[in-house]
Design a protein around this motif. Structure first.
Motif, PDB file in Angstrom:
ATOM      1  N   ASN A   1       5.247 -14.048  37.281  1.00  0.00           N
ATOM      2  CA  ASN A   1       5.636 -12.782  37.905  1.00  0.00           C
ATOM      3  C   ASN A   1       6.889 -12.160  37.276  1.00  0.00           C
ATOM      4  O   ASN A   1       7.235 -11.024  37.599  1.00  0.00           O
ATOM      5  CB  ASN A   1       5.890 -12.986  39.407  1.00  0.00           C
ATOM      6  N   TYR A   2       7.541 -12.905  36.402  1.00  0.00           N
ATOM      7  CA  TYR A   2       8.797 -12.429  35.811  1.00  0.00           C
ATOM      8  C   TYR A   2       8.550 -11.288  34.823  1.00  0.00           C
ATOM      9  O   TYR A   2       7.641 -11.354  33.993  1.00  0.00           O
ATOM     10  CB  TYR A   2       9.516 -13.573  35.085  1.00  0.00           C
ATOM     11  N   LYS A   3       9.367 -10.270  34.923  1.00  0.00           N
ATOM     12  CA  LYS A   3       9.306  -9.152  33.982  1.00  0.00           C
ATOM     13  C   LYS A   3      10.629  -9.075  33.232  1.00  0.00           C
ATOM     14  O   LYS A   3      11.693  -9.027  33.867  1.00  0.00           O
ATOM     15  CB  LYS A   3       9.043  -7.842  34.722  1.00  0.00           C
ATOM     16  N   PRO A   4      10.578  -9.078  31.897  1.00  0.00           N
ATOM     17  CA  PRO A   4      11.814  -9.020  31.103  1.00  0.00           C
ATOM     18  C   PRO A   4      12.576  -7.723  31.371  1.00  0.00           C
ATOM     19  O   PRO A   4      12.001  -6.731  31.844  1.00  0.00           O
ATOM     20  CB  PRO A   4      11.302  -9.059  29.660  1.00  0.00           C
ATOM     21  N   GLU A   5      13.851  -7.733  31.053  1.00  0.00           N
ATOM     22  CA  GLU A   5      14.681  -6.543  31.236  1.00  0.00           C
ATOM     23  C   GLU A   5      14.162  -5.384  30.392  1.00  0.00           C
ATOM     24  O   GLU A   5      13.593  -5.582  29.315  1.00  0.00           O
ATOM     25  CB  GLU A   5      16.130  -6.839  30.841  1.00  0.00           C
ATOM     26  N   ILE A   6      14.360  -4.187  30.906  1.00  0.00           N
ATOM     27  CA  ILE A   6      14.009  -2.988  30.160  1.00  0.00           C
ATOM     28  C   ILE A   6      15.255  -2.127  29.946  1.00  0.00           C
ATOM     29  O   ILE A   6      16.248  -2.262  30.673  1.00  0.00           O
ATOM     30  CB  ILE A   6      12.943  -2.150  30.902  1.00  0.00           C
ATOM     31  N   LYS A   7      15.182  -1.270  28.958  1.00  0.00           N
ATOM     32  CA  LYS A   7      16.218  -0.275  28.738  1.00  0.00           C
ATOM     33  C   LYS A   7      15.590   1.077  29.018  1.00  0.00           C
ATOM     34  O   LYS A   7      14.516   1.385  28.501  1.00  0.00           O
ATOM     35  CB  LYS A   7      16.743  -0.324  27.301  1.00  0.00           C
ATOM     36  N   ALA A   8      16.218   1.863  29.865  1.00  0.00           N
ATOM     37  CA  ALA A   8      15.616   3.132  30.264  1.00  0.00           C
ATOM     38  C   ALA A   8      16.662   4.233  30.328  1.00  0.00           C
ATOM     39  O   ALA A   8      17.864   3.978  30.378  1.00  0.00           O
ATOM     40  CB  ALA A   8      14.931   2.991  31.624  1.00  0.00           C
ATOM     41  N   ARG A   9      16.165   5.452  30.329  1.00  0.00           N
ATOM     42  CA  ARG A   9      17.018   6.615  30.535  1.00  0.00           C
ATOM     43  C   ARG A   9      16.335   7.514  31.558  1.00  0.00           C
ATOM     44  O   ARG A   9      15.120   7.417  31.762  1.00  0.00           O
ATOM     45  CB  ARG A   9      17.271   7.353  29.224  1.00  0.00           C
ATOM     46  N   HIS A  10      17.126   8.352  32.193  1.00  0.00           N
ATOM     47  CA  HIS A  10      16.531   9.208  33.218  1.00  0.00           C
ATOM     48  C   HIS A  10      17.246  10.556  33.292  1.00  0.00           C
ATOM     49  O   HIS A  10      18.354  10.725  32.803  1.00  0.00           O
ATOM     50  CB  HIS A  10      16.548   8.514  34.590  1.00  0.00           C
ATOM     51  N   ILE A  11      16.547  11.489  33.916  1.00  0.00           N
ATOM     52  CA  ILE A  11      17.114  12.794  34.235  1.00  0.00           C
ATOM     53  C   ILE A  11      16.961  12.958  35.736  1.00  0.00           C
ATOM     54  O   ILE A  11      15.852  12.855  36.275  1.00  0.00           O
ATOM     55  CB  ILE A  11      16.377  13.930  33.494  1.00  0.00           C
ATOM     56  N   LEU A  12      18.070  13.149  36.431  1.00  0.00           N
ATOM     57  CA  LEU A  12      18.063  13.259  37.885  1.00  0.00           C
ATOM     58  C   LEU A  12      18.285  14.710  38.295  1.00  0.00           C
ATOM     59  O   LEU A  12      19.248  15.349  37.864  1.00  0.00           O
ATOM     60  CB  LEU A  12      19.165  12.372  38.478  1.00  0.00           C
ATOM     61  N   VAL A  13      17.377  15.210  39.151  1.00  0.00           N
ATOM     62  CA  VAL A  13      17.507  16.577  39.660  1.00  0.00           C
ATOM     63  C   VAL A  13      17.326  16.571  41.168  1.00  0.00           C
ATOM     64  O   VAL A  13      16.899  15.572  41.755  1.00  0.00           O
ATOM     65  CB  VAL A  13      16.476  17.534  39.000  1.00  0.00           C
ATOM     66  N   ALA A  14      17.623  17.691  41.793  1.00  0.00           N
ATOM     67  CA  ALA A  14      17.648  17.731  43.256  1.00  0.00           C
ATOM     68  C   ALA A  14      16.280  17.894  43.904  1.00  0.00           C
ATOM     69  O   ALA A  14      16.065  17.436  45.035  1.00  0.00           O
ATOM     70  CB  ALA A  14      18.571  18.857  43.720  1.00  0.00           C
ATOM     71  N   ASP A  15      15.331  18.557  43.228  1.00  0.00           N
ATOM     72  CA  ASP A  15      14.053  18.844  43.882  1.00  0.00           C
ATOM     73  C   ASP A  15      12.869  18.604  42.949  1.00  0.00           C
ATOM     74  O   ASP A  15      13.022  18.522  41.728  1.00  0.00           O
ATOM     75  CB  ASP A  15      14.034  20.278  44.397  1.00  0.00           C
ATOM     76  N   GLU A  16      11.688  18.494  43.544  1.00  0.00           N
ATOM     77  CA  GLU A  16      10.484  18.187  42.776  1.00  0.00           C
ATOM     78  C   GLU A  16      10.112  19.311  41.819  1.00  0.00           C
ATOM     79  O   GLU A  16       9.618  19.058  40.713  1.00  0.00           O
ATOM     80  CB  GLU A  16       9.327  17.899  43.728  1.00  0.00           C
ATOM     81  N   LYS A  17      10.317  20.560  42.222  1.00  0.00           N
ATOM     82  CA  LYS A  17       9.981  21.699  41.365  1.00  0.00           C
ATOM     83  C   LYS A  17      10.728  21.624  40.044  1.00  0.00           C
ATOM     84  O   LYS A  17      10.141  21.802  38.967  1.00  0.00           O
ATOM     85  CB  LYS A  17      10.311  23.004  42.087  1.00  0.00           C
ATOM     86  N   THR A  18      12.033  21.343  40.126  1.00  0.00           N
ATOM     87  CA  THR A  18      12.841  21.220  38.911  1.00  0.00           C
ATOM     88  C   THR A  18      12.403  20.016  38.088  1.00  0.00           C
ATOM     89  O   THR A  18      12.362  20.070  36.857  1.00  0.00           O
ATOM     90  CB  THR A  18      14.340  21.090  39.261  1.00  0.00           C
ATOM     91  N   ALA A  19      12.055  18.930  38.772  1.00  0.00           N
ATOM     92  CA  ALA A  19      11.597  17.721  38.079  1.00  0.00           C
ATOM     93  C   ALA A  19      10.319  17.987  37.286  1.00  0.00           C
ATOM     94  O   ALA A  19      10.169  17.526  36.146  1.00  0.00           O
ATOM     95  CB  ALA A  19      11.377  16.600  39.081  1.00  0.00           C
ATOM     96  N   LEU A  20       9.409  18.754  37.876  1.00  0.00           N
ATOM     97  CA  LEU A  20       8.164  19.096  37.179  1.00  0.00           C
ATOM     98  C   LEU A  20       8.439  19.987  35.971  1.00  0.00           C
ATOM     99  O   LEU A  20       7.795  19.856  34.919  1.00  0.00           O
ATOM    100  CB  LEU A  20       7.204  19.801  38.148  1.00  0.00           C
ATOM    101  N   GLU A  21       9.410  20.849  36.111  1.00  0.00           N
ATOM    102  CA  GLU A  21       9.817  21.715  34.995  1.00  0.00           C
ATOM    103  C   GLU A  21      10.387  20.874  33.854  1.00  0.00           C
ATOM    104  O   GLU A  21      10.066  21.090  32.676  1.00  0.00           O
ATOM    105  CB  GLU A  21      10.848  22.731  35.490  1.00  0.00           C
ATOM    106  N   VAL A  22      11.218  19.904  34.212  1.00  0.00           N
ATOM    107  CA  VAL A  22      11.808  19.001  33.217  1.00  0.00           C
ATOM    108  C   VAL A  22      10.714  18.201  32.512  1.00  0.00           C
ATOM    109  O   VAL A  22      10.715  18.072  31.271  1.00  0.00           O
ATOM    110  CB  VAL A  22      12.819  18.044  33.895  1.00  0.00           C
ATOM    111  N   LYS A  23       9.775  17.668  33.292  1.00  0.00           N
ATOM    112  CA  LYS A  23       8.682  16.877  32.722  1.00  0.00           C
ATOM    113  C   LYS A  23       7.870  17.714  31.723  1.00  0.00           C
ATOM    114  O   LYS A  23       7.508  17.238  30.641  1.00  0.00           O
ATOM    115  CB  LYS A  23       7.770  16.389  33.853  1.00  0.00           C
ATOM    116  N   GLN A  24       7.597  18.956  32.062  1.00  0.00           N
ATOM    117  CA  GLN A  24       6.818  19.819  31.185  1.00  0.00           C
ATOM    118  C   GLN A  24       7.540  20.078  29.872  1.00  0.00           C
ATOM    119  O   GLN A  24       6.936  20.042  28.787  1.00  0.00           O
ATOM    120  CB  GLN A  24       6.523  21.149  31.889  1.00  0.00           C
ATOM    121  N   LYS A  25       8.833  20.316  29.934  1.00  0.00           N
ATOM    122  CA  LYS A  25       9.621  20.556  28.727  1.00  0.00           C
ATOM    123  C   LYS A  25       9.605  19.328  27.813  1.00  0.00           C
ATOM    124  O   LYS A  25       9.495  19.445  26.591  1.00  0.00           O
ATOM    125  CB  LYS A  25      11.063  20.932  29.091  1.00  0.00           C
ATOM    126  N   LEU A  26       9.699  18.141  28.414  1.00  0.00           N
ATOM    127  CA  LEU A  26       9.657  16.911  27.617  1.00  0.00           C
ATOM    128  C   LEU A  26       8.278  16.718  27.001  1.00  0.00           C
ATOM    129  O   LEU A  26       8.150  16.319  25.836  1.00  0.00           O
ATOM    130  CB  LEU A  26      10.023  15.707  28.492  1.00  0.00           C
TER     131      LEU A  26
END
Length: 283
Positions: free
Chosen positions: A133-158
């Motif tokens: 069940n062990y999962k090795p460590e990952i390295k990640a990055r994120h973009i945090l926004v206040a609402d889902e609408k903005t998040a969807l906009e960010v996802k589309q741009k990426l």
């Protein structure tokens, strides 16, 4: 120090209870208003810390029959704690009620005895399951926004090819990560992060970009950039044992040890002292 070990760090004066004679009438304090006898002192201490003291004394007697903690091992563990706390070590002892280092070592020794008992109780089956069940460590990055609408906009741009760092700099409300292009570094499944964020991050493949993930902080767009390789079972055994040694495991082991030792309490006021819940409120 492990959390379960810290839970054992009771007030240093607890064991003084054992030095009092339950039926003693010797005077321990005198005043014009009256004297205080050993019996009176015992009754007050029993009421306040009796369950903790008895639990600690019985645990040590039972475990010492089967396990051993050498002075060398104890000194090494204390030295490790000193290194962690640095100049705050002495203050920490005082905070928990220990009069000196020797006093503290008595409780530390019990913690190490419990650790040995707990580690010995972990089965190969439990280790194999933990490894699977062990999962090795990952390295990640994120973009945090206040609402889902903005998040969807960010996802589309990426998805359209925009650079993660540029979008993070423009949209992200996580100022600390934003300065590093949204990078959060390496972390494991037990990291002190939002559970929904962790669940989503560990479900991603390397370089995959998530859909909006809702957490207590807002909406995240996550990308895993690296994943460490899973080491062999043999190399991970000690690490897995440490992870399996939880408070619940220690309580389970201690109940078995007490049963095997046929421990019986004759003092009716302390009959529940060895119940794990009996001292939980005081730890």
């Amino acid at each position: 120090m492990k959390k379960w070990m810290l839970a054992l760090t009771l007030a240093g004066g607890v064991l003084a209870l054992s030095a009092c004679n339950q039926g003693g009438s010797d005077t321990v304090a005198e005043s014009k208003a009256g004297n205080v006898t050993e019996e009176e002192l015992y009754e007050v201490m029993k009421d306040k810390v009796g369950a903790q003291a008895l639990q600690q004394l019985v645990y040590e007697k039972v475990l010492s029959e089967k396990y051993e903690v050498t002075d060398k091992e104890l000194d090494a563990k204390v030295a490790e704690l000193k290194e962690q706390l640095g100049e705050n070590f002495e203050a920490a002892l005082l905070q928990y009620g220990y009069k000196d280092e020797a006093d503290f070592k008595e409780t530390m020794k019990l913690g190490m005895l419990q650790e040995k008992a707990g580690l010995e109780s972990i089965t190969d089956k439990e280790l194999q399951e933990a490894y699977e069940n062990y999962k090795p460590e990952i390295k990640a990055r994120h973009i945090l926004v206040a609402d889902e609408k903005t998040a969807l906009e960010v996802k589309q741009k990426l998805d359209d090819g925009a650079k993660f760092e540029d979008i993070s700099n423009t949209y992200s409300t996580d100022e600390a990560a934003k300065a590093n292009g949204g990078d959060l570094g390496f972390f494991g499944t037990t990291a002190q992060m939002d559970p929904e964020f962790l669940k989503a991050a560990f479900a991603l493949k390397v370089n995959e970009i998530s859909a909006p993930v809702k957490s207590q902080f807002g909406y995240h767009i996550i990308q895993v950039t690296e994943q460490k390789e899973k080491e062999s079972f043999e190399k991970m055994k000690d690490q897995l044992k440490t992870q399996l040694l939880t408070n619940e495991k220690i309580n389970e082991v201690m109940q078995k040890e007490l049963k095997d030792a046929n421990v019986k309490i004759s003092d009716k006021d302390l009959k529940n002292a060895l119940d794990p819940q009996a001292t939980a409120a005081h730890q």
